[in-house]
Motif scaffolding. Structure first.
Motif, PDB file in Angstrom:
ATOM      1  N   UNK A   1       0.814  -1.214   0.000  1.00  0.00           N
ATOM      2  CA  UNK A   1       0.000   0.000   0.000  1.00  0.00           C
ATOM      3  C   UNK A   1       0.846   1.263   0.000  1.00  0.00           C
ATOM      4  N   UNK A   2       1.929   1.286   0.753  1.00  0.00           N
ATOM      5  CA  UNK A   2       2.743   2.498   0.808  1.00  0.00           C
ATOM      6  C   UNK A   2       3.420   2.775  -0.525  1.00  0.00           C
ATOM      7  N   UNK A   3       3.871   1.719  -1.193  1.00  0.00           N
ATOM      8  CA  UNK A   3       4.483   1.903  -2.513  1.00  0.00           C
ATOM      9  C   UNK A   3       3.440   2.369  -3.524  1.00  0.00           C
ATOM     10  N   UNK A   4       2.236   1.796  -3.465  1.00  0.00           N
ATOM     11  CA  UNK A   4       1.178   2.150  -4.417  1.00  0.00           C
ATOM     12  C   UNK A   4       0.748   3.599  -4.245  1.00  0.00           C
ATOM     13  N   UNK A   5       0.533   4.023  -2.993  1.00  0.00           N
ATOM     14  CA  UNK A   5       0.064   5.384  -2.757  1.00  0.00           C
ATOM     15  C   UNK A   5       1.188   6.417  -2.856  1.00  0.00           C
ATOM     16  N   UNK A   6       2.384   5.962  -3.134  1.00  0.00           N
ATOM     17  CA  UNK A   6       3.490   6.879  -3.398  1.00  0.00           C
ATOM     18  C   UNK A   6       3.734   7.035  -4.891  1.00  0.00           C
ATOM     19  N   UNK A   7       2.984   6.302  -5.701  1.00  0.00           N
ATOM     20  CA  UNK A   7       3.153   6.352  -7.152  1.00  0.00           C
ATOM     21  C   UNK A   7       1.786   6.610  -7.781  1.00  0.00           C
ATOM     22  N   UNK A   8       1.614   7.769  -8.407  1.00  0.00           N
ATOM     23  CA  UNK A   8       0.302   8.154  -8.933  1.00  0.00           C
ATOM     24  C   UNK A   8      -0.196   7.194 -10.001  1.00  0.00           C
ATOM     25  N   UNK A   9       0.721   6.601 -10.773  1.00  0.00           N
ATOM     26  CA  UNK A   9       0.293   5.668 -11.824  1.00  0.00           C
ATOM     27  C   UNK A   9      -0.282   4.395 -11.230  1.00  0.00           C
ATOM     28  N   UNK A  10       0.381   3.842 -10.213  1.00  0.00           N
ATOM     29  CA  UNK A  10      -0.135   2.641  -9.553  1.00  0.00           C
ATOM     30  C   UNK A  10      -1.466   2.941  -8.872  1.00  0.00           C
ATOM     31  N   UNK A  11      -1.528   4.085  -8.242  1.00  0.00           N
ATOM     32  CA  UNK A  11      -2.750   4.476  -7.540  1.00  0.00           C
ATOM     33  C   UNK A  11      -3.915   4.585  -8.520  1.00  0.00           C
ATOM     34  N   UNK A  12      -3.653   5.164  -9.685  1.00  0.00           N
ATOM     35  CA  UNK A  12      -4.687   5.283 -10.712  1.00  0.00           C
ATOM     36  C   UNK A  12      -5.134   3.911 -11.195  1.00  0.00           C
TER      37      UNK A  12
END
Length: 276
Positions: A46-57
């Protein structure tokens, strides 16, 4: 399925409320309930995902795709996620309208520091870092019941019991919002539809940026060829318009309109709704 959108800060008790509502609807109302959970996709990253806008999207896209796949008129879908972007909640609202089903929003209203304390009680691998937590809180666009896509809204405090009967009434005793042109799936009759979509939205964006240089802040803006005036109430940035344009293009690709001449009006309506 009627849709329940859960919204709140990270670690604000969203999954707990989801399970409580699911249990009530299944046991007391004999309804079939499907849960689309952000946690199932985030796993330990989760921390890696929410630190990368592309993954979050990508995560948001996957969640919305699951919701769209399950929506119908009978049973219930609960979207257990932060749902912190106003435009994203609007897209979910449009999806409900298209499927002619009802929707409501449950806002887990928890003070920031209490949510952070709850976060620290989790297993270490399941915790948000302070940087990611603060970033999500800062980006959170608080639901507003005066917005039709956030209504009806039920705010639930930590000490509250969710208003189960009111939730049920909102889903099953109220009429769904009537569909309109922007939420009707139309056949893609023009081979250059995507070109027209891109060009039209860019023209409107350029028009707004240009008009803001000469009009007084708060004045309404007229876009050539569109009856509806833009009432933004403030000066919007190019970044905000670009984000709204991307969201509109993404949604319209999935739900193309037959008459490309209506794209300009629909985009102006979308900008008014999301940025006004």
């Amino acid at each position: 399925m009627p849709l329940i959108v859960i919204s709140g800060f990270p670690s604000s008790g969203k999954t707990k409320r989801t399970l409580e509502i699911k249990k009530f609807l299944e046991k007391e109302k004999c309804k079939t309930v499907s849960v689309v959970s952000e946690n199932d996709l985030l796993s330990k990253e989760k921390n890696a995902i929410f630190s990368d806008s592309r993954w979050e999207k990508d995560i948001r896209g996957a969640l919305k795709a699951d919701v769209l796949r399950l929506l119908n008129k009978d049973d219930v879908v609960i979207l257990d996620a932060s749902n912190y972007i106003k435009g994203y909640r609007y897209e979910l609202y449009c999806a409900s309208k298209q499927n002619k089903t009802t929707q409501c929003l449950v806002h887990c209203l928890v003070p920031i520091e209490q949510a952070w304390t709850w976060n620290q009680t989790r297993l270490e691998m399941e915790q948000y870092t302070r940087e990611v937590f603060d970033g999500l809180v800062m980006r959170y666009e608080t639901p507003n019941s005066s917005n039709r896509w956030d209504s009806p809204m039920f705010s639930v405090l930590p000490e509250d019991v969710p208003p189960f009967e009111s939730l049920y009434d909102a889903l099953y005793l109220c009429k769904p919002p009537p569909p309109n042109q922007s939420t009707q799936t139309q056949p893609l009759s023009s081979t250059n539809f995507l070109f027209e979509l891109d060009r039209t939205t860019q023209d409107v964006t350029n028009c707004i940026i240009s008009a803001q240089k000469t009009v007084v802040t708060g004045d309404k803006i007229r876009v050539p060829g569109v009856d509806e005036l833009l009432s933004l109430g403030r000066k919007v940035t190019l970044a905000e318009l670009t984000r709204a344009r991307r969201q509109f293009i993404s949604y319209t690709k999935m739900h193309p309109v037959e008459d490309s001449m209506k794209l300009r009006s629909l985009f102006v309506q979308y900008v008014n709704t999301t940025l006004g």
